[in-house]
Design a protein around this motif. Structure first.
Motif, PDB file in Angstrom:
ATOM      1  N   GLY A 128      -8.929   4.766  -3.431  1.00  0.00           N
ATOM      2  CA  GLY A 128      -8.141   4.696  -2.319  1.00  0.00           C
ATOM      3  C   GLY A 128      -9.141   4.171  -1.272  1.00  0.00           C
ATOM      4  N   THR A 142       0.879  -1.029  -0.202  1.00  0.00           N
ATOM      5  CA  THR A 142      -0.278  -0.059  -0.025  1.00  0.00           C
ATOM      6  C   THR A 142       0.802   1.319  -0.021  1.00  0.00           C
ATOM      7  OG1 THR A 142      -0.289   0.264   2.351  1.00  0.00           O
ATOM      8  CG2 THR A 142      -1.684  -1.340   1.455  1.00  0.00           C
ATOM      9  N   ARG A 173      -4.194  12.951  -5.041  1.00  0.00           N
ATOM     10  CA  ARG A 173      -5.686  12.408  -4.868  1.00  0.00           C
ATOM     11  C   ARG A 173      -6.469  12.985  -5.886  1.00  0.00           C
ATOM     12  NH1 ARG A 173      -4.189  13.639   0.478  1.00  0.00           N
ATOM     13  NH2 ARG A 173      -5.441  15.641   0.653  1.00  0.00           N
ATOM     14  N   ASP A 223       0.616  15.832  -1.966  1.00  0.00           N
ATOM     15  CA  ASP A 223      -0.642  14.733  -1.725  1.00  0.00           C
ATOM     16  C   ASP A 223      -1.841  15.042  -2.312  1.00  0.00           C
ATOM     17  OD1 ASP A 223      -0.487  16.619   0.149  1.00  0.00           O
ATOM     18  OD2 ASP A 223      -1.301  15.481   1.791  1.00  0.00           O
ATOM     19  N   PRO A 259      -9.685   5.149   2.728  1.00  0.00           N
ATOM     20  CA  PRO A 259      -9.400   5.720   3.879  1.00  0.00           C
ATOM     21  C   PRO A 259      -8.682   5.341   4.961  1.00  0.00           C
ATOM     22  CG  PRO A 259     -11.503   6.227   2.954  1.00  0.00           C
ATOM     23  CD  PRO A 259     -11.142   5.169   2.452  1.00  0.00           C
ATOM     24  N   ILE A 317      -6.030   3.785   5.017  1.00  0.00           N
ATOM     25  CA  ILE A 317      -5.040   2.969   4.487  1.00  0.00           C
ATOM     26  C   ILE A 317      -4.174   3.539   3.360  1.00  0.00           C
ATOM     27  CG2 ILE A 317      -4.864   0.818   3.071  1.00  0.00           C
ATOM     28  CD1 ILE A 317      -6.080   0.557   5.926  1.00  0.00           C
ATOM     29  N   GLY A 318      -4.652   4.216   2.324  1.00  0.00           N
ATOM     30  CA  GLY A 318      -4.134   4.596   1.195  1.00  0.00           C
ATOM     31  C   GLY A 318      -4.467   3.981   0.135  1.00  0.00           C
ATOM     32  N   TYR A 319      -3.629   3.855  -0.901  1.00  0.00           N
ATOM     33  CA  TYR A 319      -3.820   3.091  -2.041  1.00  0.00           C
ATOM     34  C   TYR A 319      -3.236   1.542  -2.139  1.00  0.00           C
ATOM     35  CZ  TYR A 319      -5.490   7.861  -3.562  1.00  0.00           C
ATOM     36  OH  TYR A 319      -5.999   8.860  -3.614  1.00  0.00           O
ATOM     37  N   SER A 359       0.653   5.777   0.368  1.00  0.00           N
ATOM     38  CA  SER A 359      -0.159   7.003   0.743  1.00  0.00           C
ATOM     39  C   SER A 359       0.087   7.868  -0.587  1.00  0.00           C
ATOM     40  CB  SER A 359      -0.153   7.686   1.975  1.00  0.00           C
ATOM     41  OG  SER A 359       1.128   8.192   1.756  1.00  0.00           O
ATOM     42  N   SER A 360      -1.146   8.804  -0.659  1.00  0.00           N
ATOM     43  CA  SER A 360      -1.121   9.948  -1.696  1.00  0.00           C
ATOM     44  C   SER A 360       0.355  10.805  -1.238  1.00  0.00           C
ATOM     45  CB  SER A 360      -2.229  10.898  -1.752  1.00  0.00           C
ATOM     46  OG  SER A 360      -2.299  11.216  -0.382  1.00  0.00           O
ATOM     47  N   LYS A 361       0.737  10.735  -0.145  1.00  0.00           N
ATOM     48  CA  LYS A 361       1.858  11.827   0.357  1.00  0.00           C
ATOM     49  C   LYS A 361       3.127  10.871  -0.097  1.00  0.00           C
ATOM     50  CE  LYS A 361       3.289  14.434   4.099  1.00  0.00           C
ATOM     51  NZ  LYS A 361       4.499  13.903   4.719  1.00  0.00           N
ATOM     52  N   GLN A 362       3.214   9.680  -0.137  1.00  0.00           N
ATOM     53  CA  GLN A 362       4.643   8.893  -0.291  1.00  0.00           C
ATOM     54  C   GLN A 362       4.684   8.965  -1.927  1.00  0.00           C
ATOM     55  OE1 GLN A 362       3.015   5.455   1.718  1.00  0.00           O
ATOM     56  NE2 GLN A 362       4.756   5.797   3.349  1.00  0.00           N
TER      57      GLN A 362
END
Lengths: 227, 227
Positions: free
Chosen positions: A59, A31, A49, A45, A61, A63-65, A33-36
């Motif tokens: 995505g 997984t 998204r 981020d 919530p 968890i992320g993607y 995240s949008s940030k990573q």
DNA sequence: GGATGTGAATGCATTCACAGCA
DNA sequence: TGCTGTGAATGCATTCACATCC
């Protein structure tokens, strides 16, 4: 956001997300995240998204993607969930390199025919393919269901070759000749001008020399901190 | 407009203007209006004028722009009024094609050194150049005043090679590996991902198939009516 | 007339900030 | 708590429209 309004720069970023996700997948990330994902490419981020939200809700919530899931979705969106047949026109130095370039097949593009008008090249083999004359284009396009072509001929022949591609039914052209092709509206041209890319480097180096702060990076440009 | 605020997309367009002007010059055009220049590339006349106005007053009211004059000005701006020495890292299929690519020299970029880590390639000659091992990078960069490099190694070696380029003093990298390089802020990376460009074609073809109107073309894309 | 250069107006793209969910 | 998805706000880029000059 609905599919009606897709910012054109977002379409580019989609491809960058897909490449980066495949890299994360190779490192066994499940997984992200949008940030990573954004940080790896130099985007915020929120940008990540918003871009993805143009096409659906991918995505989870908290968890992320999920990497594998998002890769599958993006491939479907880009039309690279299936293999595309592609032809090449112009078997010079650059054309030959492209014929054997592994990266195309890795992303779902298979070069299955090569054309040139030089009699010295016709019927020669490069890699797995035999070079054919341009007047066999319509036949090849029809028989092998080819929609896309790579155009790697010298500039002075590029427009004529493009006309033949269009006449043969090609609908997407990757153009390596350093000029704008005139094509009907249903044909899409993607221009790749290598010297122009070098010139962009040169410009930004000049700017840096003048100690003028460089403009923010366009999508194609990445100067990012080490992850 | 002052030089402080240059829209990043304008920097790309500057290169396109320069290419197009060189084409007009080959056809012996002496002057050109913003309308004509724009139409050849798919931009509005106002866009052309605004972009050029970022850098100075190059036009002549009632006349337009003098082609030779504007070419000279743009080359100076892009830093291509002088020849740049460039080195290549990675002499595979793609690297070899780039070594002999004429387009670079035409725009003022001279490939003067080639490097690879494959012992089988070192000391071989391709074109005019002898392949050298990567640990000779710092020496070559210093002796031949090289600021820019073309990186054409496989993805898994790209970051390490980039690190060596940066350590050797290179400040601009044309990166053909399909990943984002991590480099310090003073180094500028221009990424050229050929499979990604094909993927963009694929996406727009898919859109057309769904009969959803395509988003307006980003700067790199040109599907224009015949002049 | 014919064209540039440019402030003002418009229209997009990006970022913010937060509700909502795991 | 951590993260997504999204309306609202911001900030850019583009286009308009016109004063200005050849």
């Amino acid at each position: 956001m609905k599919a009606e309004s897709i910012p054109p720069p977002a379409v580019y970023r989609l491809s960058f997300y897909l490449r980066q996700l495949e890299i994360f997948q190779r490192f066994n990330r499940h997984t992200i995240s949008s940030k990573q994902l954004g940080e790896a490419l130099g985007y915020t981020d929120a940008q990540v998204r918003k871009d993805l939200a143009c096409f659906g809700q991918f995505g989870h919530p908290g968890i992320g993607y999920r990497v594998a899931e998002l890769i599958a979705q993006l491939k479907k969106l880009m039309g690279t969930d299936k293999i595309h047949n592609v032809l090449l026109v112009g078997v010079g130095n650059l054309g030959r390199a492209l014929l054997t370039y592994k990266g195309f097949l890795q992303q779902g593009f298979r070069l299955i025919a090569a054309f040139d008008n030089d009699p010295a090249k016709i019927n020669r083999r490069f890699g797995e393919l035999q070079i054919r004359p341009l007047d066999e284009l319509p036949q090849a396009v029809a028989e092998q269901h080819i929609q896309m072509a790579i155009l790697a001929v010298p500039a002075q022949f590029a427009q004529a070759a493009a006309d033949q591609l269009v006449a043969a039914g090609i609908r997407g052209i990757l153009n390596f000749a350093p000029l704008s092709l005139a094509v009907p509206p249903h044909v899409f041209v993607q221009r790749v001008d290598l010297a122009l890319q070098m010139e962009q480097l040169s410009f930004h180096l000049s700017l840096a020399n003048l100690k003028i702060p460089a403009p923010a990076s366009p999508p194609e440009i990445h100067t990012i901190p080490r992850p």
